[in-house]
Design an enzyme around this catalytic site. Structure first.
Site, mmCIF file in Angstrom:
data_model
loop_
_atom_site.group_PDB
_atom_site.id
_atom_site.type_symbol
_atom_site.label_atom_id
_atom_site.label_comp_id
_atom_site.label_asym_id
_atom_site.label_seq_id
_atom_site.Cartn_x
_atom_site.Cartn_y
_atom_site.Cartn_z
ATOM 1 N NE ARG A 74 -2.127 -1.735 3.438
ATOM 2 C CZ ARG A 74 -2.302 -3.031 3.693
ATOM 3 N NH1 ARG A 74 -3.219 -3.704 3.047
ATOM 4 N NH2 ARG A 74 -1.576 -3.652 4.606
ATOM 5 N NE ARG A 93 6.725 -11.959 -0.017
ATOM 6 C CZ ARG A 93 5.514 -11.685 -0.504
ATOM 7 N NH1 ARG A 93 4.866 -10.610 -0.104
ATOM 8 N NH2 ARG A 93 4.940 -12.480 -1.377
ATOM 9 C CB THR A 125 5.287 0.816 12.748
ATOM 10 O OG1 THR A 125 4.204 0.079 12.153
ATOM 11 C CG2 THR A 125 5.307 2.218 12.208
ATOM 12 C CG ASN A 127 2.384 9.687 11.050
ATOM 13 O OD1 ASN A 127 2.512 10.459 10.114
ATOM 14 N ND2 ASN A 127 1.223 9.127 11.360
ATOM 15 C CG PHE A 128 8.031 9.552 7.264
ATOM 16 C CD1 PHE A 128 9.201 10.300 7.223
ATOM 17 C CD2 PHE A 128 8.117 8.219 7.630
ATOM 18 C CE1 PHE A 128 10.427 9.729 7.529
ATOM 19 C CE2 PHE A 128 9.335 7.634 7.947
ATOM 20 C CZ PHE A 128 10.506 8.394 7.886
ATOM 21 C CG HIS A 178 -4.131 2.570 11.757
ATOM 22 N ND1 HIS A 178 -3.911 3.050 13.022
ATOM 23 C CD2 HIS A 178 -3.318 3.277 10.928
ATOM 24 C CE1 HIS A 178 -3.006 4.028 12.966
ATOM 25 N NE2 HIS A 178 -2.625 4.184 11.707
ATOM 26 C CE LYS A 208 -0.663 0.390 12.641
ATOM 27 N NZ LYS A 208 0.624 0.291 11.944
ATOM 28 N N GLY A 227 2.439 2.624 15.734
ATOM 29 C CA GLY A 227 3.705 3.278 16.079
ATOM 30 C C GLY A 227 3.484 4.744 16.396
ATOM 31 C CB THR A 228 1.293 7.323 14.854
ATOM 32 O OG1 THR A 228 1.890 7.078 13.581
ATOM 33 C CG2 THR A 228 1.006 8.797 15.020
HETATM 34 P P1 NAD Z 1 1.728 -3.667 3.017
HETATM 35 O O1 NAD Z 1 1.574 -5.015 3.617
HETATM 36 O O2 NAD Z 1 0.675 -3.164 2.069
HETATM 37 O O3 NAD Z 1 3.134 -3.545 2.247
HETATM 38 C C1 NAD Z 1 4.332 -4.105 2.707
HETATM 39 C C2 NAD Z 1 5.073 -4.596 1.483
HETATM 40 O O4 NAD Z 1 6.390 -5.008 1.880
HETATM 41 C C3 NAD Z 1 4.400 -5.822 0.820
HETATM 42 O O5 NAD Z 1 4.228 -5.571 -0.568
HETATM 43 C C4 NAD Z 1 5.395 -6.947 1.084
HETATM 44 O O6 NAD Z 1 5.412 -7.915 0.055
HETATM 45 C C5 NAD Z 1 6.699 -6.152 1.148
HETATM 46 N N1 NAD Z 1 7.796 -6.906 1.767
HETATM 47 C C6 NAD Z 1 7.761 -7.712 2.846
HETATM 48 N N2 NAD Z 1 8.977 -8.264 3.060
HETATM 49 C C7 NAD Z 1 9.794 -7.786 2.089
HETATM 50 C C8 NAD Z 1 11.155 -7.983 1.763
HETATM 51 N N3 NAD Z 1 11.929 -8.816 2.469
HETATM 52 N N4 NAD Z 1 11.679 -7.327 0.689
HETATM 53 C C9 NAD Z 1 10.902 -6.501 -0.063
HETATM 54 N N5 NAD Z 1 9.591 -6.281 0.198
HETATM 55 C C10 NAD Z 1 9.050 -6.912 1.257
HETATM 56 O O7 NAD Z 1 1.879 -2.667 4.255
HETATM 57 P P2 NAD Z 1 1.761 -1.066 4.264
HETATM 58 O O8 NAD Z 1 0.384 -0.676 4.690
HETATM 59 O O9 NAD Z 1 2.330 -0.508 3.015
HETATM 60 O O10 NAD Z 1 2.704 -0.732 5.514
HETATM 61 C C11 NAD Z 1 4.070 -1.135 5.534
HETATM 62 C C12 NAD Z 1 4.713 -0.666 6.847
HETATM 63 O O11 NAD Z 1 4.736 0.782 6.878
HETATM 64 C C13 NAD Z 1 3.960 -1.106 8.115
HETATM 65 O O12 NAD Z 1 4.916 -1.391 9.126
HETATM 66 C C14 NAD Z 1 3.149 0.142 8.486
HETATM 67 O O13 NAD Z 1 2.827 0.204 9.853
HETATM 68 C C15 NAD Z 1 4.140 1.215 8.099
HETATM 69 N N6 NAD Z 1 3.570 2.544 7.857
HETATM 70 C C16 NAD Z 1 4.274 3.594 8.346
HETATM 71 C C17 NAD Z 1 3.874 4.890 8.084
HETATM 72 C C18 NAD Z 1 4.751 6.028 8.546
HETATM 73 O O14 NAD Z 1 4.439 7.213 8.247
HETATM 74 N N7 NAD Z 1 5.858 5.735 9.232
HETATM 75 C C19 NAD Z 1 2.711 5.127 7.350
HETATM 76 C C20 NAD Z 1 1.985 4.018 6.854
HETATM 77 C C21 NAD Z 1 2.440 2.733 7.104
#
Ligand code: NAD
Length: 269
Positions: A13, A36, A101, A125-126, A156, A160, A166-167
């Site tokens: 996502r 992956r 997170t 959170n960015f 959320h 999730k 994390g936020t």
């Molecule tokens: P998601 O499951 O939609 O996407 C994660 C992606 O990572 C998947 O496509 C998965 O196949 C891939 N992945 C897993 N292992 C991998 C590897 N070894 N190599 C390459 N790709 C790999 O999840 P998401 O909603 O996109 O969220 C991802 C992370 O970001 C979560 O930890 C979420 O909490 C975090 N997040 C943080 C913020 C922020 O602002 N810090 C905002 C939104 C989400």
């Protein structure tokens, strides 16, 4: 010269939103997209995957084969993947923006170790709005905190995998620090049954997982006769993605060290 960006978790996502955010940033260029190794999408064009049309960057499954092809890795994946990426980037000197997170202490330790060798910006959170809220929370805690019951609510989407978010934890840490409390000592992560009356010093967390909610956070300061609530609602993942790309560009003149979005936005006092 534009910053060469790699996005890992490119089919996720956040990954797809990050590909779009990089495409919209004049100072950045997507040169690598990673998924992956067992993903059926390896070889697929990253621009097409993100719905932008072909951009000539095909998804690869091993970061170690592309370390020369980017300056900054943007990693929103999962803790186990981010840990391995941090080790690879530290060795090669590539910089990192980490949005993943849900880290265990050992995994977070590896990221902190990596920041001794390269520049890392890590934030729960960015989005600019949430980082502004962190500042508002510090002030609210200083003015209201000792006389208020403090509760943190977050909601959320149903996919999730970690809770509280994390936020929400970062918000708890900001409030606890402003009040001289240790979050681990005062946090209450759930209530059920005969809980007894509320302890004054605790900080409560409530979590909702439902539908496609992008991310809601509210911190409640409830005193006798009045209540202040500081709320942030994300309506699109683009707020996180734009912040992450901004952080990647900000890292350009940093050699090593651990930074967060407050550093990027100049909000540190
Ligand atoms: P998601 O499951 O939609 O996407 C994660 C992606 O990572 C998947 O496509 C998965 O196949 C891939 N992945 C897993 N292992 C991998 C590897 N070894 N190599 C390459 N790709 C790999 O999840 P998401 O909603 O996109 O969220 C991802 C992370 O970001 C979560 O930890 C979420 O909490 C975090 N997040 C943080 C913020 C922020 O602002 N810090 C905002 C939104 C989400």
């Amino acid at each position: 010269m534009s910053i060469r960006i790699a996005v890992t978790g490119a089919a996720g996502r956040m990954g797809k939103t990050l590909i779009e955010a990089v495409a919209n940033a004049p100072e950045a260029e997507l040169t690598v997209a990673i998924e992956r190794p067992d993903s059926s999408l390896i070889g697929v064009d990253a621009g097409e995957l993100a719905g932008l049309g072909k951009n000539g960057v095909a998804l690869v499954g091993d970061i170690n084969t592309v370390l020369d092809d980017f300056d900054v890795l943007i990693d929103f994946t999962a803790p186990a993947a981010t840990k391995l990426n941090a080790q690879a980037c530290a060795k090669a000197g590539n910089k990192m923006v980490i949005g993943t997170t849900g880290f265990a202490a050992e995994q977070k330790g590896i990221v902190i170790d990596a920041s001794e060798q390269t520049a890392v910006c890590m934030a729960s959170n960015f989005s600019t709005g949430v980082n502004l809220c962190f500042k508002l929370l510090e002030l609210a805690a200083q003015v209201l905190g000792e006389d208020s019951d403090i509760e943190i609510y977050e909601a959320h989407h149903r996919h999730k995998v970690d809770a509280p978010s994390g936020t929400a934890l970062s918000m708890g840490e900001v409030v606890a620090k402003a009040l001289g409390r240790d979050l681990e000592g005062v946090a209450v992560y759930g209530r059920e049954g005969q809980t007894g009356v509320r302890d004054d010093k605790t900080i409560g967390f409530a979590t909702v997982r439902a539908g496609d909610i992008v991310g809601d956070h509210t911190v409640i300061f409830a005193a006798q006769g009045e209540r202040v609530e500081i709320t942030h609602k994300a309506s699109s993942r683009m707020s996180f993605a734009r912040g992450a790309v901004r952080a990647a560009c900000w890292l350009a003149n940093k050699d090593r060290g651990l930074f967060d979005m407050q550093d990027v936005l100049g909000l540190k006092s």
